[in-house]
Design a protein around this motif. Sequence first.
Motif, short mmCIF file in Angstrom:
data_model
loop_
_atom_site.label_atom_id
_atom_site.label_comp_id
_atom_site.label_asym_id
_atom_site.label_seq_id
_atom_site.Cartn_x
_atom_site.Cartn_y
_atom_site.Cartn_z
N TYR A 111 10.33 -10.34 -4.62
CA TYR A 111 9.81 -9.46 -5.68
C TYR A 111 10.13 -7.99 -5.37
CZ TYR A 111 6.63 -7.35 -9.00
OH TYR A 111 6.09 -6.59 -10.02
N LEU A 157 12.25 -4.01 -7.28
CA LEU A 157 11.57 -2.74 -7.54
C LEU A 157 12.35 -1.55 -6.99
CD1 LEU A 157 7.92 -3.77 -6.52
CD2 LEU A 157 8.96 -3.81 -8.80
N SER A 161 1.95 -2.88 -10.06
CA SER A 161 1.98 -4.29 -10.44
C SER A 161 1.20 -5.12 -9.44
CB SER A 161 3.42 -4.79 -10.55
OG SER A 161 4.08 -4.61 -9.31
N THR A 162 0.88 -6.33 -9.85
CA THR A 162 0.16 -7.26 -8.97
C THR A 162 0.97 -8.55 -8.87
OG1 THR A 162 -1.98 -6.35 -9.61
CG2 THR A 162 -1.98 -8.54 -8.64
N LEU A 163 1.11 -9.03 -7.65
CA LEU A 163 1.82 -10.27 -7.39
C LEU A 163 0.78 -11.30 -6.94
CD1 LEU A 163 4.61 -11.59 -7.26
CD2 LEU A 163 4.81 -10.74 -4.91
N THR A 172 7.08 -12.26 -1.70
CA THR A 172 6.91 -10.81 -1.68
C THR A 172 8.24 -10.12 -1.46
OG1 THR A 172 4.64 -11.02 -0.86
CG2 THR A 172 5.72 -8.90 -0.54
N ARG A 180 4.84 0.56 -5.91
CA ARG A 180 3.72 -0.07 -5.22
C ARG A 180 3.35 -1.37 -5.90
NH1 ARG A 180 -0.41 4.89 -3.81
NH2 ARG A 180 1.04 6.00 -2.45
N VAL A 181 2.98 -2.34 -5.06
CA VAL A 181 2.57 -3.64 -5.58
C VAL A 181 1.37 -4.12 -4.78
CG1 VAL A 181 4.20 -4.89 -4.09
CG2 VAL A 181 3.33 -5.99 -6.14
N ALA A 190 -1.87 0.16 -7.80
CA ALA A 190 -0.49 -0.31 -7.72
C ALA A 190 0.09 -0.38 -9.12
CB ALA A 190 -0.41 -1.67 -7.05
#
Length: 75
Positions: free
Chosen positions: A24, A28, A5-7, A21, A33-34, A3
Amino acid sequence: MSASSTLDLRGLKCPLPVLRTRKYLRTLESGARVTVETTDPLAVIDIPHFCREDGHRLLGSEPTGGGHAFLIEKA
């Protein structure tokens, strides 16, 4: 899971993982992709349902230490 980024939503309880989510993903570009990390046991139901409702693609889901990780591609 790959991904951009990471949440990290570990420690949050329903409905906060889905709400955070959604907020966030609004920041984008389409196709981004997260990875969403959660410890809420209801997330395994809530996150896939959220993706279907909002049109995002759930590309993967896997258990992690004490929780779950979801790879989401923004619609």
